[in-house]
Enzyme design. Structure first.
Site, PDB file in Angstrom:
ATOM      1  N   ASP A   1      -3.947   7.655   4.665  1.00  0.00           N
ATOM      2  CA  ASP A   1      -3.307   6.184   4.809  1.00  0.00           C
ATOM      3  C   ASP A   1      -3.896   5.634   6.150  1.00  0.00           C
ATOM      4  O   ASP A   1      -4.314   6.342   6.943  1.00  0.00           O
ATOM      5  CB  ASP A   1      -1.953   6.317   4.730  1.00  0.00           C
ATOM      6  CG  ASP A   1      -1.418   5.017   4.728  1.00  0.00           C
ATOM      7  OD1 ASP A   1      -2.080   3.808   4.691  1.00  0.00           O
ATOM      8  OD2 ASP A   1      -0.088   4.522   5.486  1.00  0.00           O
ATOM      9  N   GLU A   2      -4.122   4.460   6.336  1.00  0.00           N
ATOM     10  CA  GLU A   2      -4.403   3.778   7.419  1.00  0.00           C
ATOM     11  C   GLU A   2      -5.810   4.321   8.084  1.00  0.00           C
ATOM     12  O   GLU A   2      -6.173   4.705   9.224  1.00  0.00           O
ATOM     13  CB  GLU A   2      -3.550   3.911   8.707  1.00  0.00           C
ATOM     14  CG  GLU A   2      -2.176   3.329   8.346  1.00  0.00           C
ATOM     15  CD  GLU A   2      -2.187   1.821   8.263  1.00  0.00           C
ATOM     16  OE1 GLU A   2      -3.174   1.051   8.428  1.00  0.00           O
ATOM     17  OE2 GLU A   2      -1.015   1.386   8.330  1.00  0.00           O
TER      18      GLU A   2
ATOM     19  N   GLN B   1      -7.503  -4.661  10.337  1.00  0.00           N
ATOM     20  CA  GLN B   1      -6.311  -4.283  10.981  1.00  0.00           C
ATOM     21  C   GLN B   1      -6.761  -3.218  11.951  1.00  0.00           C
ATOM     22  O   GLN B   1      -5.802  -2.147  12.430  1.00  0.00           O
ATOM     23  CB  GLN B   1      -4.984  -3.998  10.144  1.00  0.00           C
ATOM     24  CG  GLN B   1      -4.918  -5.319   9.136  1.00  0.00           C
ATOM     25  CD  GLN B   1      -3.445  -4.818   8.481  1.00  0.00           C
ATOM     26  OE1 GLN B   1      -2.478  -4.665   9.027  1.00  0.00           O
ATOM     27  NE2 GLN B   1      -3.516  -4.581   7.196  1.00  0.00           N
TER      28      GLN B   1
ATOM     29  N   LYS C   1       0.715  -0.967   0.109  1.00  0.00           N
ATOM     30  CA  LYS C   1       0.060  -0.182  -0.052  1.00  0.00           C
ATOM     31  C   LYS C   1       0.878   1.193   0.203  1.00  0.00           C
ATOM     32  O   LYS C   1       0.333   2.279  -0.461  1.00  0.00           O
ATOM     33  CB  LYS C   1      -0.995   0.016   1.252  1.00  0.00           C
ATOM     34  CG  LYS C   1      -0.152   0.202   2.561  1.00  0.00           C
ATOM     35  CD  LYS C   1      -1.392   0.128   3.559  1.00  0.00           C
ATOM     36  CE  LYS C   1      -0.607   0.371   5.161  1.00  0.00           C
ATOM     37  NZ  LYS C   1       0.086   1.638   5.229  1.00  0.00           N
ATOM     38  N   THR C   2       1.933   1.127   0.593  1.00  0.00           N
ATOM     39  CA  THR C   2       2.876   2.606   0.440  1.00  0.00           C
ATOM     40  C   THR C   2       3.272   2.816  -0.888  1.00  0.00           C
ATOM     41  O   THR C   2       3.599   3.856  -1.364  1.00  0.00           O
ATOM     42  CB  THR C   2       4.207   2.357   1.491  1.00  0.00           C
ATOM     43  OG1 THR C   2       3.833   2.061   2.932  1.00  0.00           O
ATOM     44  CG2 THR C   2       5.013   3.610   1.626  1.00  0.00           C
TER      45      THR C   2
ATOM     46  N   ARG D   1       2.615 -10.199  10.685  1.00  0.00           N
ATOM     47  CA  ARG D   1       3.761  -9.698  10.545  1.00  0.00           C
ATOM     48  C   ARG D   1       4.924 -10.527  10.030  1.00  0.00           C
ATOM     49  O   ARG D   1       6.192 -10.166   9.909  1.00  0.00           O
ATOM     50  CB  ARG D   1       4.297  -9.242  12.123  1.00  0.00           C
ATOM     51  CG  ARG D   1       3.322  -8.289  12.707  1.00  0.00           C
ATOM     52  CD  ARG D   1       3.116  -6.861  11.705  1.00  0.00           C
ATOM     53  NE  ARG D   1       1.839  -7.257  11.031  1.00  0.00           N
ATOM     54  CZ  ARG D   1       1.228  -6.314   9.939  1.00  0.00           C
ATOM     55  NH1 ARG D   1       2.173  -5.464   9.649  1.00  0.00           N
ATOM     56  NH2 ARG D   1       0.010  -6.747   9.228  1.00  0.00           N
TER      57      ARG D   1
END
Length: 729
Positions: free
Chosen positions: A223-224, A254, A38-39, A597
């Site tokens: 973002d997020e 998340q 996504k970044t 993770r």
């Protein structure tokens, strides 16, 4: 065939990523699964707007949730479009962007542009002052609890006037909230939540300001988005309201920060408020093996009311997930350390590629002990942070009263540090005189309105303070810092001849390095940036050591090998969530975050017995372990009744087929003896539970486990740490 001039922005992207980067104008929601790049999508989207759509950089706002994420995105973008254009993009956290907005238009909301941002300790100090003023018992109404209620109200955009009390506690909170805000304004100060709430109010109540913001920012990227609260959601809507180019990236699976006010359902609300919402899923994972992804999906799919994404990867199946049950938390931690040693020995992973995760900070004690015994260095996330140390907070408080002379909270902190004979009574008289005459504390000192024992010391301090104010605009931040530290004799104050004193002074010198790096940054901006530094921004980079951290702190990170400890009911999921479906769903999302993770290897550990406050009890395996398909895992766990039957052969029956750890788990059965301090029938005294009767006692290595009945309660205690004593008859 002619290649589009922006085709390089799509090189290496999968179809979902490419679709997101080239999304048409209008509201867009990118549901980005973990490890889906996504970044890169966000960065290339901004570059695409600049290069392909010819949007001027200053008309783009990109909001991240940490300063670290903003720096990373800015660096990546600079390589694509050049540093000059990146500097014009409004990029940063919600709080930093709102801080700049309010500073520019501060007079419209009754603030001076040199307002100060109070951190958590400052805010609690103000709450305590309010409780004293209102004669409210701080033992019955805890300052931290009241502050949390005020913070929640602000996140929901509720000012004191619109705060609806649902209980007597809320009635008290409403009174405290009103006075709390008055004190902040009197000190020309805001807290973190004010940055958001005041920005929303500023835009709502000042149409010219809103119009200017909407006209300037043609595109807003967030973002997020699952981590936004009501205030942040409203800000994004307001700023993008005219052009409707709101580009949101997030993953409702998340969303783990409800305790901070975040509402993962904001992603779902977008669908209701934007009927033409363009939804783009990113379901290809570039981080983990398929085994890890399948395990994560097996856990998260049990949450209701979610949009399912079937994550896939091209990284292969990978090794099975190792599932291991140890006797207690010490052996659980030791197993992790032993396995880490073996992984490193076999060159299966480097120390810096490994993380040990747990649900609560308290769990780190056993883990840290194990690392210390093994002489393995580690990084601890969530310990005492640099900017939380007393000497650092004191030094910054001096800087803050120079930046904002109305800041009485910072003044109270350092007025007698180092000791200069100005006690609490003198400070109270100073504040009282300032209130009586309607002037600031510095003016009270300058006009010599006070008499008594502290007057001379106050006058001497006032001379220094006045001098610093005259130098504020002449000196750089580092030069001003040097002058203040020298004038107050802070070096002599800290260097008390002990090694601790030397460490404290070394910390101050490190802060001095930070001021030097500020260059020609203005003092208000320097202090604002420090106030906005997030906890994860403080993690050291390039340190070759395993990372120890909570699952909450693991968000956004990735490791080649991940250990998750404490997979017991009441630990993970946490005991507070067991009777609340919403909280239990969040615990499941937290587990999902932890699993995803891991890049290659995942170890899930639990303890058959876990101790707390000197009481040791048998545990139930976490329900999350039951969700894992047997084909994905190596190892089994048992119910306490099954494990109890197998205790005489613990080492062999709990041993898993782990090719990395050849030695068996520690065997408590080998440590039992009949020589115990306590015998059945003994009467004992416990510091909390009072008198009890011993039912059974067995020896465990260097400890003794004692079953005791206290009235109608039965407890299993550690003789070593519970503090029980035999009552002599």
């Amino acid at each position: 065939m002619t290649t589009a001039p922006y085709s390089h922005l799509l090189d290496g992207l999968n179809s979902g990523q490419s679709q997101a980067v080239q999304a048409k104008d209008g509201p867009t929601l990118v549901i980005a699964g973990p490890g889906s790049g996504k970044t890169r999508v966000l960065t290339n989207r901004v570059a695409y707007l600049i290069e392909a759509r010819r949007v001027l950089p200053y008309r783009i706002m990109a909001v991240t949730f940490t300063n670290k994420a903003a720096r990373e995105m800015r660096e990546r973008l600079g390589h694509i479009v050049g540093e000059a254009q990146v500097k014009e993009v409004a990029m940063g956290t919600f709080h930093s962007i709102c801080g700049r907005l309010i500073r520019r238009d501060a007079p419209l909301i009754g603030l001076d542009r040199n307002f100060v941002i109070y951190d958590t300790d400052d805010q609690l100090s103000v709450v305590k002052v309010v409780l004293t003023e209102l004669n409210i018992d701080d033992k019955k109404y805890k300052p931290a609890a009241l502050h949390a209620r005020i913070s929640n109200a602000k996140n929901e955009l509720l000012t004191p006037e619109f705060f609806q009390a649902q209980s007597y506690f809320d009635e008290v909170a409403k009174r405290v909230y009103a006075r709390y805000q008055q004190i902040l304004r009197a000190n020309n100060a805001v807290d973190f939540d004010d940055l958001l709430m005041e920005s929303v109010m500023l835009l709502r109540n000042n149409p010219p300001v809103l119009e200017k913001m909407q006209e300037r920012y043609l595109h807003v990227l967030v973002d997020e988005f699952q981590d936004t609260n009501i205030a942040q959601y409203e800000l994004a809507k307001l700023i993008s309201g005219k052009n409707r180019n709101l580009f949101c990236v997030g993953d409702p699976d998340q969303g783990i920060y409800s305790w901070r006010g975040a509402d993962y359902r904001n992603l779902l609300k977008l669908r209701d408020e934007y009927p033409d919402l363009n939804i783009i899923p990113l379901d290809q994972n570039y981080r983990s093996t398929q085994t890890v992804l399948d395990a994560a999906m097996a856990v998260i799919k049990r949450n209701p009311n979610r949009q399912h994404i079937e994550l896939y990867t091209e990284r292969g199946k990978g090794p099975k997930i190792v599932l291991c049950e140890l006797f207690n938390e010490s052996e659980e931690a030791q197993y992790a350390v032993d396995t880490i040693n073996e992984l490193v020995r076999q060159k299966a992973a480097g120390l810096g590629e490994i993380a040990v995760m747990y649900r609560t900070n308290a769990q780190s004690r056993a883990v840290e002990d194990a690392f210390v015994r093994a002489k393995i260095p580690y990084r601890l996330v969530g310990g005492t942070r640099f900017y939380g140390r007393k000497e650092i907070r004191d030094a910054l408080a001096y800087m803050r009263i120079v930046n904002n002379p109305a800041d009485t909270v910072s003044l109270r902190r350092i007025i007698n540090t180092p000791t200069r004979g100005i006690g609490d009574k003198s400070f109270e008289q100073l504040e009282s005189a300032a209130k009586q005459h309607g002037i600031g504390c510095l003016d009270v000192i300058r006009r010599e309105l006070l008499t008594g024992r502290g007057a001379k010391a106050l006058a001497e301090f006032g001379e220094m303070w006045t001098k610093w104010l005259t130098l504020r605009d002449e000196l750089s931040v580092s030069q001003l810092f040097d002058r203040i530290i020298r004038d107050v004799g802070y070096r002599e104050h800290l260097l008390d001849g002990t090694s601790e004193g030397e460490d404290r002074w070394a910390n101050v010198m490190e802060l001095r390095n930070v001021t030097a790096e500020a260059g020609d940054t203005l003092l208000p901006e320097f202090l604002a940036e420090l106030a906005l530094v997030s906890e994860l921004d403080g993690i050291e980079e390039n340190v070759n050591a395993p990372t120890l951290l909570t699952l909450h702190a693991a968000k956004g990170l990735e490791y080649r090998v991940v250990f998750i400890l404490g997979l017991d009911e009441g630990t993970l999921p946490h005991i507070r969530s067991l009777d609340d479906p919403e909280q239990l769903a969040e615990e499941r999302r937290l587990m999902y975050v932890g699993i995803t993770r891991a890049k290659e290897r995942l170890y899930l550990l639990r303890a058959f017995r876990r101790g707390q406050w000197g009481v040791t009890d048998a545990t139930e395996p976490s329900r999350f372990l039951e969700d894992l398909p047997a084909a994905l895992v190596d190892g089994v766990v048992r119910k306490p009744s099954q494990a109890a039957q197998a205790m005489s052969t613990w080492g062999s029956t709990s041993k898993i087929n782990n090719p990395l750890v050849m030695k068996p788990a520690a065997s408590p059965s080998n440590t039992y003896t009949e020589q115990t301090q306590f015998k059945p029938g003994d009467r004992i005294l416990h510091p909390t539970f009072g008198e009890g009767l011993v039912l059974r006692s067995i020896r465990l290595r260097n400890d003794e486990e004692v079953d005791v009945v206290f009235g109608t309660q039965k407890k299993r205690l550690s003789a070593t740490i519970s503090g029980i004593k035999k009552i002599k008859v």
